[in-house]
Scaffold this motif. Structure first.
Motif, PDB file in Angstrom:
ATOM      1  N   GLN A 168      18.810 114.420 -13.950  1.00  0.00           N
ATOM      2  CA  GLN A 168      18.559 114.638 -15.372  1.00  0.00           C
ATOM      3  C   GLN A 168      17.067 114.587 -15.691  1.00  0.00           C
ATOM      4  N   GLU A 169      16.355 113.694 -15.034  1.00  0.00           N
ATOM      5  CA  GLU A 169      14.907 113.657 -15.253  1.00  0.00           C
ATOM      6  C   GLU A 169      14.235 114.927 -14.752  1.00  0.00           C
ATOM      7  N   ASP A 170      14.706 115.452 -13.609  1.00  0.00           N
ATOM      8  CA  ASP A 170      14.165 116.727 -13.115  1.00  0.00           C
ATOM      9  C   ASP A 170      14.443 117.848 -14.105  1.00  0.00           C
ATOM     10  N   GLU A 171      15.635 117.823 -14.685  1.00  0.00           N
ATOM     11  CA  GLU A 171      15.964 118.847 -15.679  1.00  0.00           C
ATOM     12  C   GLU A 171      15.007 118.783 -16.868  1.00  0.00           C
ATOM     13  N   VAL A 172      14.771 117.589 -17.329  1.00  0.00           N
ATOM     14  CA  VAL A 172      13.845 117.431 -18.453  1.00  0.00           C
ATOM     15  C   VAL A 172      12.438 117.880 -18.069  1.00  0.00           C
ATOM     16  N   ARG A 173      12.022 117.560 -16.835  1.00  0.00           N
ATOM     17  CA  ARG A 173      10.683 117.949 -16.394  1.00  0.00           C
ATOM     18  C   ARG A 173      10.550 119.468 -16.310  1.00  0.00           C
ATOM     19  N   THR A 182      20.463 107.146 -20.119  1.00  0.00           N
ATOM     20  CA  THR A 182      19.462 108.221 -20.110  1.00  0.00           C
ATOM     21  C   THR A 182      18.948 108.525 -21.518  1.00  0.00           C
ATOM     22  N   SER A 183      19.472 109.569 -22.103  1.00  0.00           N
ATOM     23  CA  SER A 183      18.855 110.128 -23.312  1.00  0.00           C
ATOM     24  C   SER A 183      19.248 109.419 -24.600  1.00  0.00           C
ATOM     25  N   ASP A 202      21.734 106.447  -9.856  1.00  0.00           N
ATOM     26  CA  ASP A 202      20.309 106.750  -9.692  1.00  0.00           C
ATOM     27  C   ASP A 202      20.097 108.221  -9.383  1.00  0.00           C
ATOM     28  N   ILE A 235      20.658 110.171 -12.599  1.00  0.00           N
ATOM     29  CA  ILE A 235      19.531 110.001 -13.519  1.00  0.00           C
ATOM     30  C   ILE A 235      18.319 110.802 -13.034  1.00  0.00           C
ATOM     31  N   ALA A 236      18.084 110.807 -11.714  1.00  0.00           N
ATOM     32  CA  ALA A 236      16.968 111.586 -11.177  1.00  0.00           C
ATOM     33  C   ALA A 236      17.154 113.078 -11.457  1.00  0.00           C
TER      34      ALA A 236
END
Length: 381
Positions: free
Chosen positions: A237-242, A185-186, A231, A234-235
């Motif tokens: 974490q991506e929602d958190e970033v969004r 991820t990051s 997956d 990761i999804a």
């Protein structure tokens, strides 16, 4: 029956040839005859005499000239624009040559062209163990270029293979000191930078004559058995970033408006302050001008101030009260009701009738008011 059996001389191939009885050819005679012929070509004795000797000298000269021309032209070669040539003289390094048309000593010097401008790619991939004891497959690719042709050819046996092994070592070292979540991820950019740094540190002592242009982190994924779970993680974490990005965007949109309102309130407060100060200064100036008049004629000035104050008070109301001197009656004129009645009549009448009615009402209303005024004046007089 064989030809060489006793008593069979008539069948010997070396006898009775041409009607003569002759034996096998003598080897010495053959070699001598061949030697005479070759010596005649290269200037020796021959059956041709002086003309044969002249012909052989011209032949040798022509052969030498042709050999020299062939040798000279065989030494020309071309180094391409993107290359540099390494010169080997008797197998030993003798320098480098720039691009262009060059000449070398054939059979003495050898040229090895090396491309120094093309950017080359080198991939690396494999399953690796992370710091938190997870298995992850990482794919990475580097781009490099040759900057020193001599070191590239002579420092190691195969510079490209040495660079490939160094990349694999650097990648496994960095992945082994990183957590799997960071790799997936990051932390991808951090891993890429660390691989670049570690790779340069590994190849520096070997003087490969190479420079690393870029390092690309292509892919990182867990084993297929746990791919779905990773997956989902990761999804999330991506929602958190969004969500964080959306909140930051909302804050960036709200903050300027709030600052604008604060600025407007400050400007209004400053304007009110200036207006109040100017009003106070105006009152002071008016009082300073009024004071000498009051001191000169107190009664007249007092009466004028009273009339002016009453004018300001009654200018804000639609009701008029008239005090008739000499009597105990006070007349009240409801001007607001009269004006409201006129507006109601105008709304109910058509446009043409409204225009006519306005002039009529104005004409009819005025005498009544003036009549009352006359009555009031008459009563007062």
């Amino acid at each position: 029956m064989a030809w060489n059996e006793p008593g069979k001389d008539d069948k010997d191939p070396w006898k009775n040839k041409g009607g003569k009885n002759q034996g096998p050819p003598d080897l010495d005679d053959l070699l001598k005859d061949l030697s005479n012929k070759v010596g005649g070509i290269f200037g020796g004795k021959s059956s041709g005499g002086g003309s044969g000797k002249s012909f052989s000298s011209i032949g040798i000269g022509l052969i030498l000239i042709v050999a020299v021309l062939v040798y000279v032209f065989s030494g020309f070669y071309t180094v391409k624009e993107a290359e540099k040539g390494i010169v080997l003289r008797f197998g030993q390094y003798a320098g480098t040559v720039e691009p262009g048309l060059r000449w070398k000593w054939t059979f003495i010097e050898r040229i090895i062209p090396v491309d120094i401008q093309t950017t080359r790619d080198l991939p690396a991939a494999g399953f690796m163990l992370t710091q938190d004891e997870n298995v992850v497959r990482v794919e990475m690719q580097i781009q490099y270029r040759v900057v020193d042709p001599r070191n590239y050819i002579f420092s190691v046996t195969n510079a490209d293979d040495s660079l490939s092994q160094s990349l694999d070592s650097a990648l496994r070292y960095v992945v082994g000191h990183a957590r799997m979540d960071d790799i997936l991820t990051s932390g991808r950019e951090k891993v890429r930078q660390e691989v670049w740094t570690e790779l340069e540190k590994i190849i520096e002592p070997y003087n490969l004559g190479l420079i690393i242009v870029d390092v690309n982190f292509k892919d990182a994924r867990p084993p297929e058995e746990v791919k779905d779970a990773f997956d989902d993680a990761i999804a999330a974490q991506e929602d958190e970033v969004r969500f964080l990005r959306e909140a930051e965007a909302y804050a960036r949109g709200i903050e300027p408006r709030a600052r604008g309102r604060v600025k407007r309130m400050e400007q209004e407060a400053l304007a009110y302050k200036q207006q109040t100060v100017l009003d106070a200064e105006g009152e002071v100036a008016r009082f300073e001008k009024l004071l000498p008049e009051y001191q000169a004629a107190p009664d007249v000035t007092r009466q004028r101030l009273y009339i002016s104050s009453m004018e300001k008070v009654y200018s804000n109301t639609s009701k008029v009260m008239i005090d008739v001197e000499g009597g105990n009656n006070m007349i009240y004129l409801p001007l607001d009701k009269i004006m409201e009645q006129q507006s109601t009549v105008q709304r109910r009448m058509p446009q043409s009738a409204t225009n006519t009615g306005n002039s009529t009402n104005t004409t009819n209303t005025a005498p009544s008011i003036s009549g009352r005024s006359d009555r009031f004046n008459g009563g007062r007089n």
